[in-house]
Design a protein around this motif. Structure first.
Motif: not given
Length: 259
Positions: A23-29, A107-111, A137-143
């Motif tokens: 999943l990608i979460l775009p954040v702006g202003a 259920g998202w493990k990669k964001i 643990k390594e996942f879930p992971k947020v970048l």
């Protein structure tokens, strides 16, 4: 209509993607970008960059968070301009924490969070840290990343070939953002409204309340002259390649990186 956007999916289509995608979460202003660019630049660029990444990786793109932390005078023009809608840092942290918590529950493990507004970054990091700091643990992971930290050194002189690069603090509504908007959404760029305004260098301090005389009345921190859609394409292609490259490593993706 993009197949990658959550807002275009049914709940069943959305649920089916959580296991084998990320999943990608775009954040702006929402803040002033001079007389030639719209208020939504930061959100528009983060969403369109997210979609460019999703096209390469088959990721899912969440609805864009279009409000951000307080615009600072020497990196965004500040609160003196109508249309600059600021949130408190605690609000950003709490909002993004709640969103991440909901995504993990789905259920998202990669964001991946893509930021288009410099002032947001510390509060986005705080939200992710508070949520996952006790996980072993390594996942879930947020970048968390943005476009300006992912431009290669080789690309900068190609973009700033006529006007010297002033540093990212002054590149608000200037050549990079204007060029990317020309690439993604040219109909929203008022080229006839570009002005050759700016400041020489930001001061080494912040002042509260902010000074109304620190930046030009246009809100521009540096010139947008020499911007072009081609330069925007160069930036987006380079940034997309570099982000996809570290996503492949961090999210264990099996992708072919294409130039």
């Amino acid at each position: 209509m993009s197949k990658h956007l959550i807002r275009n999916m049914t709940w069943e289509e959305y649920r089916s993607r959580t296991e084998n995608s990320f999943l990608i979460l775009p954040v702006g202003a929402t803040e002033q970008h001079g007389p030639h660019l719209p208020l939504g630049v930061d959100a528009m660029l983060s969403e369109n960059l997210s979609l460019a990444i999703a096209e390469r990786t088959n990721a899912v793109v969440a609805p864009t968070l279009s409000y951000g932390y307080k615009s600072q005078p020497t990196s965004g023009g500040g609160p003196m301009f109508p249309g600059t809608i600021d949130l408190k840092g605690s609000t950003i942290t709490s909002l993004v924490y709640d969103l991440l918590e909901e995504f993990l529950a789905d259920g998202w493990k990669k964001i991946m969070i893509i930021s288009g507004h410099y002032e947001n970054d510390a509060f986005l990091a705080e939200a992710a840290d508070l949520l996952l700091r006790n996980q072993n643990k390594e996942f879930p992971k947020v970048l968390l990343s943005n476009w300006w930290d992912n431009i290669s050194d080789e690309t900068i002189p190609l973009v700033f070939d006529e006007i010297e690069f002033p540093g990212w603090a002054l590149e608000h509504a200037a050549i990079a953002e204007t060029s990317m908007m020309m690439h993604f959404l040219p109909e929203l760029v008022r080229e006839d409204r570009m002005v050759d305004d700016g400041i020489d260098r930001p001061p080494g301090y912040q002042r509260f309340p902010p000074s109304h005389s620190l930046i030009p009345a246009s809100g521009c921190l540096h010139t947008a002259q020499s911007s072009s859609a081609e330069k925007g394409r160069l930036i987006i292609d380079d940034v997309t390649n570099n982000i996809v490259s570290f996503l492949e490593k961090e999210f264990l993706l099996d992708l072919e990186i294409k130039g």
